[in-house]
Scaffold this motif. Structure first.
Motif, PDB file in Angstrom:
ATOM      1  N   SER A   1      35.132  -5.072  18.477  1.00  0.00           N
ATOM      2  CA  SER A   1      36.105  -6.156  18.312  1.00  0.00           C
ATOM      3  C   SER A   1      35.459  -7.487  17.946  1.00  0.00           C
ATOM      4  O   SER A   1      36.147  -8.428  17.600  1.00  0.00           O
ATOM      5  CB  SER A   1      36.921  -6.330  19.595  1.00  0.00           C
ATOM      6  N   GLY A   2      34.152  -7.601  18.062  1.00  0.00           N
ATOM      7  CA  GLY A   2      33.476  -8.833  17.709  1.00  0.00           C
ATOM      8  C   GLY A   2      33.211  -9.752  18.882  1.00  0.00           C
ATOM      9  O   GLY A   2      32.749 -10.882  18.700  1.00  0.00           O
TER      10      GLY A   2
ATOM     11  N   THR B   1      35.292 -16.834   9.954  1.00  0.00           N
ATOM     12  CA  THR B   1      35.602 -15.441   9.634  1.00  0.00           C
ATOM     13  C   THR B   1      35.625 -14.600  10.914  1.00  0.00           C
ATOM     14  O   THR B   1      36.487 -13.738  11.087  1.00  0.00           O
ATOM     15  CB  THR B   1      34.564 -14.862   8.646  1.00  0.00           C
ATOM     16  N   LEU B   2      34.692 -14.859  11.806  1.00  0.00           N
ATOM     17  CA  LEU B   2      34.651 -14.139  13.078  1.00  0.00           C
ATOM     18  C   LEU B   2      35.881 -14.466  13.916  1.00  0.00           C
ATOM     19  O   LEU B   2      36.515 -13.577  14.479  1.00  0.00           O
ATOM     20  CB  LEU B   2      33.379 -14.490  13.854  1.00  0.00           C
TER      21      LEU B   2
ATOM     22  N   GLU C   1      29.501 -10.721  19.181  1.00  0.00           N
ATOM     23  CA  GLU C   1      29.134 -11.705  18.162  1.00  0.00           C
ATOM     24  C   GLU C   1      29.694 -13.082  18.501  1.00  0.00           C
ATOM     25  O   GLU C   1      29.071 -14.108  18.248  1.00  0.00           O
ATOM     26  CB  GLU C   1      29.622 -11.274  16.776  1.00  0.00           C
ATOM     27  N   TYR C   2      30.889 -13.082  19.087  1.00  0.00           N
ATOM     28  CA  TYR C   2      31.532 -14.330  19.501  1.00  0.00           C
ATOM     29  C   TYR C   2      30.688 -15.043  20.560  1.00  0.00           C
ATOM     30  O   TYR C   2      30.434 -16.241  20.467  1.00  0.00           O
ATOM     31  CB  TYR C   2      32.927 -14.008  20.047  1.00  0.00           C
TER      32      TYR C   2
ATOM     33  N   PHE D   1      38.863 -15.409  13.027  1.00  0.00           N
ATOM     34  CA  PHE D   1      40.103 -14.866  12.492  1.00  0.00           C
ATOM     35  C   PHE D   1      40.054 -13.349  12.305  1.00  0.00           C
ATOM     36  O   PHE D   1      40.999 -12.761  11.809  1.00  0.00           O
ATOM     37  CB  PHE D   1      40.458 -15.568  11.177  1.00  0.00           C
ATOM     38  N   SER D   2      38.961 -12.712  12.720  1.00  0.00           N
ATOM     39  CA  SER D   2      38.858 -11.262  12.608  1.00  0.00           C
ATOM     40  C   SER D   2      39.456 -10.537  13.812  1.00  0.00           C
ATOM     41  O   SER D   2      39.632  -9.324  13.782  1.00  0.00           O
ATOM     42  CB  SER D   2      37.389 -10.843  12.450  1.00  0.00           C
ATOM     43  N   PHE D   3      39.777 -11.272  14.870  1.00  0.00           N
ATOM     44  CA  PHE D   3      40.372 -10.650  16.055  1.00  0.00           C
ATOM     45  C   PHE D   3      41.824 -10.284  15.768  1.00  0.00           C
ATOM     46  O   PHE D   3      42.504 -10.961  15.003  1.00  0.00           O
ATOM     47  CB  PHE D   3      40.304 -11.607  17.250  1.00  0.00           C
ATOM     48  N   PRO D   4      42.323  -9.209  16.387  1.00  0.00           N
ATOM     49  CA  PRO D   4      43.728  -8.831  16.198  1.00  0.00           C
ATOM     50  C   PRO D   4      44.674  -9.957  16.604  1.00  0.00           C
ATOM     51  O   PRO D   4      44.321 -10.834  17.402  1.00  0.00           O
ATOM     52  CB  PRO D   4      43.896  -7.618  17.127  1.00  0.00           C
TER      53      PRO D   4
ATOM     54  N   ASP E   1      31.488 -18.863  13.284  1.00  0.00           N
ATOM     55  CA  ASP E   1      31.973 -18.627  11.932  1.00  0.00           C
ATOM     56  C   ASP E   1      33.491 -18.402  11.968  1.00  0.00           C
ATOM     57  O   ASP E   1      33.995 -17.608  12.773  1.00  0.00           O
ATOM     58  CB  ASP E   1      31.261 -17.394  11.349  1.00  0.00           C
TER      59      ASP E   1
ATOM     60  N   GLN F   1      41.085 -18.361  19.075  1.00  0.00           N
ATOM     61  CA  GLN F   1      40.792 -19.441  18.137  1.00  0.00           C
ATOM     62  C   GLN F   1      40.727 -20.794  18.857  1.00  0.00           C
ATOM     63  O   GLN F   1      40.028 -21.703  18.406  1.00  0.00           O
ATOM     64  CB  GLN F   1      41.844 -19.472  17.033  1.00  0.00           C
TER      65      GLN F   1
END
Length: 139
Positions: free
Chosen positions: A35-36, A100-101, A39-40, A103-106, A98, A113
């Motif tokens: 899910s990232g 992109t990271l 990285e978050y 806004f990549s979450f469901p 980032d 955010q």
């Protein structure tokens, strides 16, 4: 009127405990593999986990200093330095994430955010409480 040196450590301990909880909410709530979240947390040069750890340490520092279990002046100084470090670390992390990271979450996790700004606000509250504690024990 309540003295600053007795109120500030209580507010600081509560704020630091809430901050630690807020920092680690995504790790507990978002459990989907890939899910990232990792990285978050690792975004930026040092990530945000250090803020949560310092916040947990600051809970103990505020309580020990407020109850005079150790030298309040030393603990107030430590709380202030840790609070300012958390503020700087959280700002560095928040501006390093980032987009992109984020806004990549469901869609169900769209709150992430704003999570970084809640963390920054929490660190600011802890730093202000630490400053009040330091001022209260110094004067």
């Amino acid at each position: 009127m309540v003295a600053l040196d007795s109120l500030a450590p209580k507010v600081g301990a509560l704020a630091a405990l809430l901050l630690a909880s807020i920092v680690f909410v995504p790790a507990v709530v978002i459990s989907a593999p890939g899910s990232g979240v990792a990285e978050y947390y690792a975004a930026g040069p040092i990530g945000v986990s250090i803020v949560g750890v310092l916040a947990l340490i600051d809970v103990v520092v505020f309580l020990a200093g407020g109850q005079e279990r150790s030298d309040p002046v030393t603990l107030a100084g430590f709380a202030l330095v840790a609070g300012l470090a958390m503020l700087l670390f959280s700002l560095l992390w928040a501006f390093s994430i980032d987009a992109t990271l984020l806004f990549s979450f469901p869609a169900e996790y769209a709150w992430i955010q704003d999570h970084r700004w809640v963390v920054v606000t929490g660190t600011a509250i802890v730093a202000v409480a630490a400053g009040g504690f330091a001022r209260g024990v110094m004067y």
